[in-house]
Design a protein around this motif. Structure first.
Motif, PDB file in Angstrom:
ATOM      1  N   GLY A 561      12.317  44.710 -36.026  1.00 27.34           N
ATOM      2  CA  GLY A 561      12.571  44.618 -37.514  1.00 27.34           C
ATOM      3  C   GLY A 561      11.663  45.592 -38.246  1.00 27.34           C
ATOM      4  N   ALA A 562      10.885  46.270 -37.588  1.00 23.45           N
ATOM      5  CA  ALA A 562       9.864  47.204 -38.301  1.00 23.45           C
ATOM      6  C   ALA A 562      10.386  48.716 -38.179  1.00 23.45           C
ATOM      7  CB  ALA A 562       8.401  47.162 -37.972  1.00 23.45           C
ATOM      8  N   VAL A 563      10.261  49.424 -39.349  1.00 22.77           N
ATOM      9  CA  VAL A 563      10.840  50.719 -39.356  1.00 22.77           C
ATOM     10  C   VAL A 563       9.964  51.548 -38.509  1.00 22.77           C
ATOM     11  CG1 VAL A 563      11.441  52.602 -40.845  1.00 22.77           C
ATOM     12  CG2 VAL A 563      12.138  50.241 -41.617  1.00 22.77           C
ATOM     13  N   VAL A 564      10.445  52.273 -37.609  1.00 19.55           N
ATOM     14  CA  VAL A 564       9.651  53.302 -36.916  1.00 19.55           C
ATOM     15  C   VAL A 564       9.936  54.591 -37.487  1.00 19.55           C
ATOM     16  CG1 VAL A 564       9.326  54.293 -34.802  1.00 19.55           C
ATOM     17  CG2 VAL A 564       9.749  51.704 -34.935  1.00 19.55           C
ATOM     18  N   ALA A 565      11.030  54.979 -37.911  1.00 21.00           N
ATOM     19  CA  ALA A 565      11.230  56.232 -38.183  1.00 21.00           C
ATOM     20  C   ALA A 565      12.749  56.458 -39.020  1.00 21.00           C
ATOM     21  CB  ALA A 565      11.145  57.440 -37.218  1.00 21.00           C
ATOM     22  N   VAL A 566      12.782  57.289 -39.928  1.00 22.66           N
ATOM     23  CA  VAL A 566      14.044  57.585 -40.571  1.00 22.66           C
ATOM     24  C   VAL A 566      14.344  58.997 -40.248  1.00 22.66           C
ATOM     25  CG1 VAL A 566      15.188  57.891 -42.809  1.00 22.66           C
ATOM     26  CG2 VAL A 566      13.618  56.100 -42.536  1.00 22.66           C
ATOM     27  N   ILE A 586      14.357  64.529 -34.073  1.00 16.92           N
ATOM     28  CA  ILE A 586      13.627  64.131 -33.063  1.00 16.92           C
ATOM     29  C   ILE A 586      12.396  63.278 -33.745  1.00 16.92           C
ATOM     30  CG2 ILE A 586      12.338  64.656 -31.067  1.00 16.92           C
ATOM     31  CD1 ILE A 586      14.032  66.902 -30.809  1.00 16.92           C
ATOM     32  N   ASP A 587      12.026  61.957 -33.395  1.00 11.30           N
ATOM     33  CA  ASP A 587      10.748  61.516 -33.801  1.00 11.30           C
ATOM     34  C   ASP A 587       9.870  61.525 -32.601  1.00 11.30           C
ATOM     35  OD1 ASP A 587       8.786  59.936 -35.061  1.00 11.30           O
ATOM     36  OD2 ASP A 587       9.342  58.180 -33.892  1.00 11.30           O
ATOM     37  N   TYR A 588       9.011  62.691 -32.561  1.00 11.76           N
ATOM     38  CA  TYR A 588       8.149  63.098 -31.590  1.00 11.76           C
ATOM     39  C   TYR A 588       7.105  62.097 -31.457  1.00 11.76           C
ATOM     40  CZ  TYR A 588      10.340  67.547 -31.979  1.00 11.76           C
ATOM     41  OH  TYR A 588      11.014  68.570 -31.860  1.00 11.76           O
ATOM     42  N   GLY A 589       6.530  61.635 -30.214  1.00  7.71           N
ATOM     43  CA  GLY A 589       5.679  60.515 -29.858  1.00  7.71           C
ATOM     44  C   GLY A 589       4.921  61.140 -28.798  1.00  7.71           C
ATOM     45  N   PHE A 590       3.691  60.307 -28.342  1.00 11.56           N
ATOM     46  CA  PHE A 590       2.718  60.902 -27.331  1.00 11.56           C
ATOM     47  C   PHE A 590       3.452  60.446 -26.170  1.00 11.56           C
ATOM     48  CE2 PHE A 590      -0.804  60.131 -24.480  1.00 11.56           C
ATOM     49  CZ  PHE A 590      -1.464  61.346 -24.422  1.00 11.56           C
ATOM     50  N   LEU A 591       3.921  59.243 -26.218  1.00 11.95           N
ATOM     51  CA  LEU A 591       4.722  58.814 -24.678  1.00 11.95           C
ATOM     52  C   LEU A 591       6.025  58.986 -24.684  1.00 11.95           C
ATOM     53  CD1 LEU A 591       2.303  55.585 -24.256  1.00 11.95           C
ATOM     54  CD2 LEU A 591       2.128  57.779 -23.318  1.00 11.95           C
ATOM     55  N   ARG A 592       6.834  59.029 -25.956  1.00  8.78           N
ATOM     56  CA  ARG A 592       8.249  59.165 -25.769  1.00  8.78           C
ATOM     57  C   ARG A 592       8.708  59.791 -27.138  1.00  8.78           C
ATOM     58  NH1 ARG A 592       8.620  58.150 -30.539  1.00  8.78           N
ATOM     59  NH2 ARG A 592       8.452  56.261 -31.622  1.00  8.78           N
ATOM     60  N   PHE A 616       7.636  61.047 -22.263  1.00 11.42           N
ATOM     61  CA  PHE A 616       6.751  62.088 -21.766  1.00 11.42           C
ATOM     62  C   PHE A 616       7.223  63.603 -22.072  1.00 11.42           C
ATOM     63  CE2 PHE A 616       5.558  58.371 -19.514  1.00 11.42           C
ATOM     64  CZ  PHE A 616       4.482  57.980 -19.636  1.00 11.42           C
ATOM     65  N   ALA A 617       8.077  63.840 -23.143  1.00 10.93           N
ATOM     66  CA  ALA A 617       8.835  65.045 -23.246  1.00 10.93           C
ATOM     67  C   ALA A 617       7.401  66.042 -23.785  1.00 10.93           C
ATOM     68  CB  ALA A 617       9.832  64.989 -24.342  1.00 10.93           C
ATOM     69  N   ASN A 618       6.599  65.356 -24.901  1.00 12.17           N
ATOM     70  CA  ASN A 618       5.528  66.624 -25.028  1.00 12.17           C
ATOM     71  C   ASN A 618       4.488  66.937 -24.253  1.00 12.17           C
ATOM     72  OD1 ASN A 618       6.313  66.595 -28.082  1.00 12.17           O
ATOM     73  ND2 ASN A 618       5.819  64.660 -28.469  1.00 12.17           N
ATOM     74  N   TRP A 619       4.408  65.869 -23.068  1.00 14.41           N
ATOM     75  CA  TRP A 619       3.611  66.467 -22.045  1.00 14.41           C
ATOM     76  C   TRP A 619       4.320  67.628 -21.116  1.00 14.41           C
ATOM     77  CZ3 TRP A 619       0.311  62.362 -19.193  1.00 14.41           C
ATOM     78  CH2 TRP A 619       0.077  61.352 -19.915  1.00 14.41           C
ATOM     79  N   LEU A 620       5.481  67.853 -21.241  1.00 16.62           N
ATOM     80  CA  LEU A 620       6.054  69.028 -20.539  1.00 16.62           C
ATOM     81  C   LEU A 620       5.602  70.255 -21.470  1.00 16.62           C
ATOM     82  CD1 LEU A 620       8.041  70.291 -18.623  1.00 16.62           C
ATOM     83  CD2 LEU A 620       9.808  69.812 -20.344  1.00 16.62           C
ATOM     84  N   TRP A 621       5.657  70.235 -22.605  1.00 19.99           N
ATOM     85  CA  TRP A 621       5.207  71.515 -23.367  1.00 19.99           C
ATOM     86  C   TRP A 621       3.766  71.253 -23.458  1.00 19.99           C
ATOM     87  CZ3 TRP A 621      10.134  71.816 -23.148  1.00 19.99           C
ATOM     88  CH2 TRP A 621      10.855  71.030 -23.742  1.00 19.99           C
ATOM     89  N   GLY A 622       3.100  70.579 -23.337  1.00 23.61           N
ATOM     90  CA  GLY A 622       1.524  70.449 -23.251  1.00 23.61           C
ATOM     91  C   GLY A 622       1.277  71.209 -21.886  1.00 23.61           C
ATOM     92  N   GLY A 623       1.926  70.676 -20.900  1.00 20.18           N
ATOM     93  CA  GLY A 623       1.419  71.247 -19.596  1.00 20.18           C
ATOM     94  C   GLY A 623       1.683  72.835 -19.590  1.00 20.18           C
ATOM     95  N   ALA A 624       2.683  73.068 -20.227  1.00 17.26           N
ATOM     96  CA  ALA A 624       2.933  74.773 -20.296  1.00 17.26           C
ATOM     97  C   ALA A 624       1.989  75.296 -20.922  1.00 17.26           C
ATOM     98  CB  ALA A 624       4.395  74.913 -20.794  1.00 17.26           C
TER      99      ALA A 624
END
Length: 656
Positions: A561-566, A586-592, A616-624
C-alpha cells in the motif's frame, strides 16, 4: 572553407603516414639515425592533421552545414547539441575518422612518452603504426570520405538514428574505439619485435601498459553499451549476443589473455611465441569487428554500414596485416625461444590455463557469431545462433576461469606449493560455499545458476582479498594493516580488477536466475502484482519533445500500500527519421531495479505492458567500473609505465 581545410588536412595526413611507414623502417634496417629520427615528428604531425580534420567535421555538425552528405544523412537543426556532436561518430564515415584519429593519437603517445625505448625498436613500432594509418586513411578517403559534398544542399537534414540519440551511446563508441585501436599498439610492438628478432623481458614490460590501456577502454566501452541496451532497447536485458556486441567482446577476451601472458614474458621470459601470437590475434579480431560492423554481412541493431565494397576493402586490410604478421611470426619462430622453465604447479601454469580458457572462449564466440554466415554460404540455409548456444558454450569457460583465478594468483613463480596455497584460501572457500548454500536454501523452484554464481563470485572476490592480505607478511595485525597502504598500486589494481570480475559474475547469474517478468494488457486505473510489489497504470498522455513525439504513461509502484516509485515509460516517434523507440522507466535500487515498458494500445482499450524486477542489476555495472578502476590503478604504477624500467630492461643492449 573550414570543411575544405579539414579535407585537405586528411590528404596531408595520408602523405605524412606514408613517410612514417617507410623511411624510419628503412633507417632502422640500415642503422641510419637521421631516417629513424623522422618517426617521431611524423607521428606527431599525423595526429595534428587528423585532429584538425576531425575538428572540421565536428564544426560542420555543430553549425548544421548541410553541404556535406554525412551531415545531411545524420543531423537535423532541431537535434539537441549533445547529439549533434555525437552525430559526428554516429555514422560510418565519421566513426571511421574517429578510428583514424585515435590511431594517430596512440602513435603520437609513443613518440612523446616512449623515451626509454631503444631507437630502432621505437622507429619500427612507429613505422608499423604509420602503415596501419596509411591503410585506414586510404580506406577513408577512397570509399568513406566524410567530406563528400552534395550538389544542392537541402534546408534540413534527415536526423541521426533515434536509437543513437542517447547519452549512453553518445559516449560508448569513443571508449570502444580507444580499446579497439589501442590493440594496434600491441600489434605494432609485436611486429617490430619480430622484425628486430628480439623478444625479451623488456619487451614484455613495454607492451603491457598499452595492452592494459586498451583493455580498460574496452571494459568501459562494453559496459556503456550493455547499460544502453538495458535501458534503451526496452527488452529487459543487458546482453543479447548480438554480432556487434560479440565484435567488441572477442578482442576484450584476447586482450585479457595478452595482458596476463605478457606478465610471464616480463617475469620469466617464457610464453614469448604465444604472447606475440596473442598480440597479432587481438588486433586481428579488432579488424574482424570493424568488418562485421561496416560490411553489412551480418545484420545488427547498431551496425554502421551495409556496403559490400567497403567490406571487401576491410577484408583486404585484415588479410594484409593479420596474414602478413602471421607469416612474419612463422619466419621468426627461432628468435622466440623460451628461457624460463617452470613446474606444473606454478603461477606460470595458472596463467597458461587462464590464457587457454580466455582464447577458447573467444573462439567459441567467434564461431557462434559467423556460423549463420558460413551456413548460408556453404549450406544455403538460414541459421540463427542465439542466446541458448552462447550461454551453454561460453559459461563453462568462465566457470573454469573463476575457479582457478584465486589459486593461480597466489601460487609462487617457477614452483608453487598447491597445498599451502589452498590452506591460505580455505576461509574464502568456506565462506563462498556457505553463501552459495544459503542462496540455494532460500530460493524455491529456480535453477542452481543463482547460487552457483554467488558462490563463484564470492570465491573470486574473497580470493582476491586473501591474496592482498597475504602480501602484508606474517607480523601483527597493526603492522600488516600499515603495510597495506605501502603495497604497489599494481597489487591493489589486480585485486580490484579480479574483485570486479567476481561481482560481475554474480550479477550476471543473479539477473539470469532470479529475474521476475510479467507481460500483460493493463486497463487505465488497473493494479496488477509484480513479485512483492503492486503496479498501477494511472494514465497515458501525449508529450512533445524537442525532435520527437512521445506517448508517455504514468505508473505507480507500491508495496503493502505504500508508494515506492512513480515511473513514466514512453514510446517515442521521431518524425524526421520516421522511427519509433521504446524508453523504459526504471526505479534503480541497490538490490533490485523495477523496470517498466509501455507497449501499444490494444483493441480492448488497454495497453500492453512489460514489467520486470531485475535483481542486482547495478552490481553488474558496478563490477565493470571496479574492473576498469583496477586497470587504471595498475596503469599508474610506475613499474608499468612505458618508460619506467625500460632502460633497466635493456641493460647490455645498445640503444642505437
Amino acid at each position: 572553407m573550414i570543411v575544405e581545410l579539414g579535407h585537405f588536412a586528411l590528404i596531408l595526413a595520408l602523405m605524412v603516414a606514408l613517410v612514417q611507414a617507410t623511411l624510419p623502417l628503412w633507417g632502422a634496417q640500415r642503422g641510419d639515425a637521421r631516417l629513424m629520427a623522422l618517426a617521431e615528428p611524423a607521428a606527431l604531425m599525423q595526429a595534428v592533421l587528423v585532429a584538425a580534420s576531425f575538428g572540421a567535421l565536428t564544426w560542420a555538425f555543430v553549425v548544421s552545414d548541410f553541404s556535406l552528405i554525412v551531415v545531411v544523412n545524420n543531423s537535423h537543426t532541431l537535434k539537441p547539441m549533445l547529439y549533434k556532436v555525437a552525430g559526428v561518430w554516429g555514422n560510418h564515415e565519421g566513426s571511421l575518422l574517429l578510428w583514424v584519429l585515435i590511431l594517430a593519437v596512440y602513435g603520437a603517445a609513443v613518440a612523446l612518452f616512449g623515451q626509454g625505448l631503444p631507437t630502432r625498436l621505437k622507429a619500427r613500432v612507429l613505422a608499423v603504426q604509420g602503415l596501419i594509418g596509411v591503410a585506414f586513411l586510404a580506406f577513408l578517403l577512397w570509399t568513406s570520405n566524410p567530406f563528400w559534398r552534395v550538389d544542392v544542399p537541402p534546408m534540413n537534414g534527415q536526423d541521426l538514428n533515434p536509437l543513437l540519440q542517447d547519452p549512453g551511446l553518445a559516449f560508448h563508441p569513443p571508449f570502444l574505439y580507444l580499446g579497439y585501436v589501442g590493440l594496434s599498439m600491441a600489434f605494432s610492438f609485436a611486429v617490430a619485435a619480430l622484425i628486430e628478432g628480439r623478444v625479451d623481458a623488456a619487451w614484455g614490460r613495454w607492451v603491457r601498459p598499452w595492452t592494459l590501456a586498451a583493455w580498460i577502454f574496452l571494459t568501459i566501452g562494453i559496459a556503456l553499451g550493455s547499460w544502453w541496451a538495458y535501458y534503451e532497447l526496452g527488452w529487459g536485458g543487458f546482453w543479447f549476443w548480438d554480432p556487434v556486441e560479440n565484435a567488441s567482446f572477442m578482442p576484450w577476451l584476447l586482450a585479457a589473455a595478452l595482458l596476463h601472458s605478457s606478465i610471464v614474458v616480463e617475469k620469466r621470459e617464457s610464453l614469448k611465441a604465444w604472447t606475440i601470437l596473442l598480440a597479432i590475434l587481438a588486433f586481428g579480431f579488432s579488424l574482424i569487428g570493424t568488418f562485421i560492423v561496416r560490411s553489412g554481412v551480418i545484420t545488427s541493431v547498431h551496425a554502421f554500414a551495409n556496403d559490400p565494397e567497403r567490406g571487401v576493402f576491410i577484408l583486404m586490410i585484415l588479410g594484409f596485416f593479420t596474414g602478413g604478421a602471421l607469416v612474419l611470426f612463422a619466419a621468426r619462430a627461432g628468435v622466440m625461444e623460451a628461457k624460463g622453465v617452470f613446474a606444473m604447479v606454478s603461477r606460470e601454469t595458472a596463467l597458461v590455463a587462464n590464457n587457454i580458457l580466455l582464447t577458447v572462449a573467444a573462439f567459441v564466440v567467434f564461431v557462434g557469431t559467423i556460423w549463420p554466415l558460413v551456413a548460408e554460404l556453404a549450406l544455403g540455409r538460414a541459421v540463427s545462433v542465439g542466446e541458448p548456444f552462447f550461454n551453454a558454450a561460453f559459461t563453462p569457460f568462465m566457470v573454469g576461469l573463476a575457479t582457478i583465478l584465486p589459486v593461480g594468483a597466489m601460487l609462487a613463480w617457477k614452483r608453487g606449493a598447491l597445498g599451502r596455497t589452498l590452506r591460505g584460501l580455505l576461509p574464502a572457500l568456506a565462506l563462498a560455499l556457505a553463501l552459495g548454500a544459503l542462496a540455494f536454501a532460500m530460493q524455491t523452484g529456480r535453477s542452481a545458476l543463482g547460487p552457483v554464481g554467488l558462490m563463484l563470485g564470492a570465491w573470486v572476490v574473497l580470493g582476491a582479498l586473501t591474496d592482498l592480505w597475504a602480501r602484508t607478511g606474517r607480523e601483527g595485525i597493526g603492522a600488516r594493516l600499515a603495510r597495506l597502504s605501502r603495497l604497489p598500486r599494481a597489487d591493489w589494481g589486480r585485486v580490484l580488477a579480479h574483485g570486479g570480475l567476481g561481482i560481475t559474475i554474480f550479477a550476471v547469474a543473479a539477473m539470469l536466475s532470479w529475474k521476475v517478468e510479467d507481460i500483460r494488457v493493463v486497463q487505465l486505473g488497473e493494479t496488477y502484482p509484480l513479485g512483492r510489489y503492486e503496479v498501477r497504470l494511472d494514465e497515458v498522455h501525449e508529450v512533445e519533445g524537442p525532435n520527437y513525439v512521445s506517448t508517455m504513461g504514468r505508473m505507480t509502484v507500491m508495496r503493502n500500500g505504500a508508494v515506492v516509485a512513480v515511473l513514466s515509460p514512453e514510446k517515442r516517434v521521431y518524425p524526421v527519421a520516421a522511427m519509433p523507440t521504446t524508453e523504459a522507466a526504471i526505479d534503480y535500487g541497490f538490490l533490485r531495479d523495477i523496470y517498466l515498458v509501455l507497449g501499444d494500445r490494444q483493441a480492448s482499450g488497454g495497453w500492453a505492458v512489460r514489467s520486470y524486477i531485475e535483481p542486482f542489476a547495478n552490481w553488474l555495472w558496478g563490477g565493470a567500473i571496479i574492473m576498469a578502476l583496477g586497470g587504471v590503478l595498475s596503469l599508474t604504477d610506475r613499474r608499468y609505465r612505458v618508460a619506467a624500467g625500460a632502460r633497466r630492461g635493456a641493460v647490455g643492449v645498445p640503444a642505437e
